[in-house]
Design an enzyme around this catalytic site. Structure first.
Site, PDB file in Angstrom:
ATOM      1  N   ASP A   1       0.857  -1.187   0.000  1.00  0.00           N
ATOM      2  CA  ASP A   1       0.000   0.000   0.000  1.00  0.00           C
ATOM      3  C   ASP A   1       0.896   1.241   0.000  1.00  0.00           C
ATOM      4  OD1 ASP A   1       0.925   0.196   2.592  1.00  0.00           O
ATOM      5  OD2 ASP A   1      -0.979  -0.290   3.533  1.00  0.00           O
TER       6      ASP A   1
ATOM      7  N   ASP B   1      -7.648  -7.745   0.283  1.00  0.00           N
ATOM      8  CA  ASP B   1      -6.725  -7.977   1.398  1.00  0.00           C
ATOM      9  C   ASP B   1      -7.467  -7.608   2.658  1.00  0.00           C
ATOM     10  OD1 ASP B   1      -6.401  -4.903   1.085  1.00  0.00           O
ATOM     11  OD2 ASP B   1      -5.370  -5.367   2.947  1.00  0.00           O
TER      12      ASP B   1
END
Lengths: 377, 377
Positions: free
Chosen positions: B93, B267
């Protein structure tokens, strides 16, 4: 396969003994190291990992298990082997040692010991008979008598009193155990650091004809030399055809020196406890992974190890896992350390088999003394 | 083997898509669930366990890794794959989400965000360019643009401001990423729960021609129906030939419903976090192992599971491990939960392949609704 407990002395090399304990649940190659499964789990390890490292037997703590989940509950659930998913032999201690070190408001008399749980303050009584009963409820394969262990240093009179109480409890424990050829009860030698008390204890226990003998009350604060002297005093008094278990010991060096003096079995929390605190055992001594010098060290702990934990992860990564309190750090170092301990035991057994134990002892110590090498600049 | 990132849409069944992402480090079967390896470790799991459960890719958190051990350090140690002993694809991320949720004294402006580490108070700056640089230092295979994620509920003006800032950051991130055909950068759709803002965001990002698109800013406090409505609004605007990743989602039900609306990647920390807190995911819903009703339940979590954690340990034992705070409890339930999530994804993929996704969705939900049965009396 066998339906009864037996011990077979397969060979000796100097004072070191190579043997095998046979039990219905499996054989135990000695000298053996028993990983400690305190509350029914060898901490941070899956049971099949423990087995794969070469453990033939693990230890369970009666004190912890009687409090949680309770012996009767374990029995209803099929015994400790089923409960903990460990179908191989299990040895249990009597609970006495941890009552002394963990419980609150202890009161000890001839009958036994009354104490409060360190978990919830509940009151419990442990007598020699109840300790055996609990261990049988757990379905333990090798049971310990209840004894009283005195921390050293201590007055000789106090050591003598506890040792003689332990002898009387040995008789009561053995009677409570009865005739159970499929498992064994061990008597426990006490006597602190006083040679004549150790001899008296070992002689009296030998006269009771136990299937095996433990040496208790050592590695409780005394120097290693004192412990080894007590083994040299005690072991010749114990029958050669029965296994000898040195309780709660110890460092790799303690183990190799005790094997040299005729000890067959060991247990210790050290590999798993040290692992949870960032300390790794290797062929080249101990490595503290919390130390900042490992932060950019891309080397594994030991590239020659068979254990993935030692071989497949960098010291830098292990350092990072401990700095960030990641569970995987404890998992990997517990694994590495138990792998090291079991590899040490396998090395000891092979060396005795081949009558080169002295050579093994020397080269092993040379490795520890060499120490860990710094990373190349 | 391939030397470049590509996405292949293999088939559809209603709104559900079956695909494959190809990367030099391996292929990712979609719909895919990516276990979260926050600080370079999927908590309480060995990497080879994560892989064996069917994970083709894991996620790393830029915020955590930039603070400890630091991106430059990871790069010197060979990148995150080498560091974490995970040779397969990794998605990272941008760090933005966790700056907003974890860091102290945040200051956000057009340039980027300045913050203090929650670990040691040290000051850091995260710009779109620095976020990409960090992710490249980590050697991430799929990189996220820096964005600003607004917690819901929020004012529309605030949502619009953050979405348009995220669009400008998307351009800067893509420029900083440059031409790197061996990996990918994803643009992130924002716009909160406001349909026209979501559409504007998706349209603008699509015009920038990203290799893939994330949907961010959902599952941040809004009802599931709102999240699903936003997916129905957003997905038709995104190019069909690029993968779509719904960030931080979610429950098994969130996943199955989002797959039905055309999402390819997920996720979530839920399986591992819930596992550490005693909550097990099964075919028959969630089971809280801390509940006293499991104390003498000798049944495993799911005797039909392939996962040893689900099959080989009793609920009574798992209950005991959580009551005694034993690490093995977290290890077993994290394993069980990731196994359940990956089995769910495998079931979803097979169902789409065989054009029976609706049937799979219905029967899976029937299992959850049936719930866990009590032990026989």
């Amino acid at each position: 396969m066998t339906d009864r407990f037996s011990f077979h002395l397969l060979g000796t090399d100097g004072g070191a003994r190579r043997g095998e304990i046979r039990l219905p649940r499996g054989a135990i190659r000695t000298p053996a190291f028993m990983p400690v499964g305190t509350a029914g789990t060898v901490k941070a390890m899956y049971p099949d990992q423990v087995r794969a490292l070469g453990a033939d037997i693990i230890l369970g703590n009666t004190y912890h298990l009687m409090l949680r989940p309770g012996a009767e509950r374990v029995a209803r659930l099929g015994g400790l082997h089923v409960f903990a998913n460990w179908p191989h032999p299990i040895l249990t201690d009597s609970g006495g040692f941890q009552v002394m070190s963990l419980a609150q408001l202890r009161k000890l008399d001839e009958t036994g010991v009354t104490f409060q749980s360190h978990v919830d303050g509940s009151r419990h009584v442990l007598t020699p008979e109840r300790s055996v009963e609990i261990q049988l409820l757990l379905d333990s394969d090798i049971i310990m008598q209840l004894d009283e262990c005195v921390r050293l240093p201590a007055e000789e009179a106090e050591v003598a009193r506890a040792m003689r109480l332990s002898l009387r409890w040995a008789e009561r424990s053995k009677r409570a155990f009865g005739e159970r050829p499929d498992r064994a009860i061990f008597g426990i030698v006490q006597g602190g650091d006083v040679a004549h008390l150790r001899i008296e204890s070992a002689r009296e226990l030998a006269a009771m004809d136990f299937p095996g003998y433990s040496v208790g009350g050592l590695a409780v604060g005394e120097p290693q030399a004192v412990m080894l002297a007590m083994l040299e005093t005690t072991n010749p008094v114990l029958p050669a055809d029965k296994p000898r278990y040195l309780m709660g010991v110890g460092t790799p060096d303690d183990i190799i020196e005790s094997v040299a003096r005729g000890i067959d079995m060991f247990d210790c929390v050290m590999p798993t406890r040290a692992g949870r605190h960032g300390l790794a055992y290797t062929r080249f001594g101990k490595i503290n992974l919390k130390n900042a010098r490992h932060a950019e060290d891309s080397r594994p702990l030991d590239e020659a190890s068979d254990c993935p934990a030692a071989r497949d992860y960098s010291r830098a990564y292990l350092h990072h896992l401990f700095k960030t309190d990641e569970m995987l750090g404890a998992m990997l170092l517990s694994w590495n350390n138990l792998a090291y301990y079991q590899a040490l035991m396998a090395g000891i057994r092979a060396a005795i088999d081949e009558r080169r134990f002295e050579d093994f002892r020397r080269t092993t110590k040379e490795g520890w003394e060499r120490g860990d090498l710094p990373a190349a600049a």
